[in-house]
Design a protein around this motif. Structure first.
Motif, PDB file in Angstrom:
ATOM      1  N   PRO A  44       0.848  -1.201   0.000  1.00  0.00           N
ATOM      2  CA  PRO A  44       0.000   0.000   0.000  1.00  0.00           C
ATOM      3  C   PRO A  44       0.881   1.246   0.000  1.00  0.00           C
ATOM      4  O   PRO A  44       2.062   1.185   0.386  1.00  0.00           O
ATOM      5  CB  PRO A  44      -0.799  -0.130   1.298  1.00  0.00           C
ATOM      6  N   PRO A  45       0.352   2.398  -0.406  1.00  0.00           N
ATOM      7  CA  PRO A  45       1.164   3.612  -0.524  1.00  0.00           C
ATOM      8  C   PRO A  45       1.850   4.052   0.773  1.00  0.00           C
ATOM      9  O   PRO A  45       2.920   4.668   0.723  1.00  0.00           O
ATOM     10  CB  PRO A  45       0.146   4.666  -0.975  1.00  0.00           C
ATOM     11  N   ASP A  46       1.261   3.742   1.935  1.00  0.00           N
ATOM     12  CA  ASP A  46       1.834   4.217   3.189  1.00  0.00           C
ATOM     13  C   ASP A  46       2.925   3.305   3.744  1.00  0.00           C
ATOM     14  O   ASP A  46       3.473   3.556   4.813  1.00  0.00           O
ATOM     15  CB  ASP A  46       0.743   4.422   4.249  1.00  0.00           C
ATOM     16  N   GLN A 247      -4.830  -2.105   8.220  1.00  0.00           N
ATOM     17  CA  GLN A 247      -3.767  -2.510   7.297  1.00  0.00           C
ATOM     18  C   GLN A 247      -4.150  -3.749   6.496  1.00  0.00           C
ATOM     19  O   GLN A 247      -3.330  -4.638   6.243  1.00  0.00           O
ATOM     20  CB  GLN A 247      -2.471  -2.745   8.081  1.00  0.00           C
ATOM     21  N   LYS A 249      -4.741  -3.872   3.329  1.00  0.00           N
ATOM     22  CA  LYS A 249      -4.022  -3.886   2.052  1.00  0.00           C
ATOM     23  C   LYS A 249      -2.622  -4.474   2.228  1.00  0.00           C
ATOM     24  O   LYS A 249      -2.143  -5.213   1.359  1.00  0.00           O
ATOM     25  CB  LYS A 249      -3.956  -2.484   1.461  1.00  0.00           C
ATOM     26  N   LEU A 250      -1.971  -4.155   3.339  1.00  0.00           N
ATOM     27  CA  LEU A 250      -0.687  -4.785   3.635  1.00  0.00           C
ATOM     28  C   LEU A 250      -0.900  -6.274   3.872  1.00  0.00           C
ATOM     29  O   LEU A 250      -0.072  -7.103   3.481  1.00  0.00           O
ATOM     30  CB  LEU A 250      -0.031  -4.136   4.846  1.00  0.00           C
ATOM     31  N   ASP A 252      -3.166  -8.137   2.388  1.00  0.00           N
ATOM     32  CA  ASP A 252      -3.287  -8.736   1.057  1.00  0.00           C
ATOM     33  C   ASP A 252      -1.909  -8.928   0.417  1.00  0.00           C
ATOM     34  O   ASP A 252      -1.652  -9.944  -0.241  1.00  0.00           O
ATOM     35  CB  ASP A 252      -4.149  -7.854   0.154  1.00  0.00           C
TER      36      ASP A 252
END
Length: 293
Positions: A44-46, A247, A249-250, A252
């Motif tokens: 993810p972007p962050d 989190q 997305k992290l 995934d």
């Protein structure tokens, strides 16, 4: 790296394991994940490639997570698997030893970025955190060799049984005492460390112990002719790496990394190193459905 939801505002970046005081390379759990950063585009972007995540683990649960002979380095199956998955994502890990029942609150509160410590995925835990499945384990009971107390794991009423605090097995004993053994409860002897649970059994302070199957069977193997398994493995369920709830997305991305390790064979090699091939899974997922309601 900055993670949302109150996690630490900055983390060490670009540090090798030896610079984090984790011992020499010969003391490290070996990692064979996939090409470093090969899946970094899945982050993810962050979460920035090259970042080091603070990872909580209760290093008393051999062979999944425990202290190496130097008394400082955290090693084990879970450690190897997570290092490999993070390597695939271009990330690094700084492992911190923590009391098991403090780990989930620590992830929720931002003390740790992520955790791996033989956490069974349950619906109750999924309400608090994101979890990524990577292994399957159940409950195995263990007794002293010869079963001198004639322990029947399916009818343990009136026996003393050692378990680690905060574990699935501790919850299982509570359920047994509300149902099957209501009139003659099991005496649960709860210890902070699984190593102390095993020591209590060896010393005859408890009639039996119940633990996750890989840990219980490893204890039987390690103690030679002093312990033996009692009954069959029950309640098999997935282990999950723990991340903050926001989190996913992290999560995934980690699932994709584990899948890549299974494809290239490194996942199976790590399990074989620790004698845990029977717990291999074919599917990896963030927040998988569980059957415990």
């Amino acid at each position: 790296m900055v993670l949302a939801g109150g996690l630490v505002a900055s983390l060490l970046t670009g540090c090798g394991a030896t610079s984090l005081g984790l011992g020499s390379s010969s003391q490290q759990s070996s990692t064979t994940g996939c090409s470093s950063g090969g899946l970094k585009d899945a982050l993810p972007p962050d979460v920035k490639p090259g970042s080091t995540l603070t990872v909580a683990s209760d290093a008393s649960y051999e062979p999944n997570e425990f202290l190496a002979s130097n008394g400082q380095t955290i090693v084990g199956m879970d450690v190897d698997l997570l290092r490999g998955a993070l390597q695939c994502l271009g990330l690094k890990a700084d492992f911190k030893n923590a009391k098991f029942d403090n780990i989930l609150p620590g992830v929720v509160g931002g003390k740790y970025d992520i955790a791996t410590s033989s956490f069974t995925i349950t619906s109750a835990r999924l309400k608090q955190v994101t979890m990524v499945s990577y292994f399957s384990a159940g409950t195995q009971w263990v007794v002293r060799k010869g079963n001198p107390r004639h322990v029947n794991a399916t009818k343990p009423c009136g026996l003393s049984v050692g378990v680690q605090t905060g574990t699935t097995q501790a919850d299982e004993l509570k359920a047994i005492n509300k149902g099957l053994c209501k009139s003659k409860p099991v005496k649960a002897v709860v210890e902070d460390l699984q190593s102390k649970v095993t020591t209590d059994l060896l010393a005859g302070k408890v009639d039996a112990m119940a633990a996750d199957s890989p840990v219980a069977l490893y204890a039987v193997k390690k103690t030679g002719d002093k312990l033996q398994a009692a009954g069959k493995i029950t309640g098999s369920a997935p282990y999950g790496v723990v991340l903050p709830k926001n989190q996913d997305k992290l999560g995934d991305a980690l699932a994709r990394a584990f899948a890549q390790m299974a494809t290239n064979g490194s996942y199976q090699k790590i399990l074989a190193k620790w004698g845990q091939q029977s717990g291999a899974v074919e599917m990896f997922a963030a927040n998988p459905a569980v059957a415990d309601g």
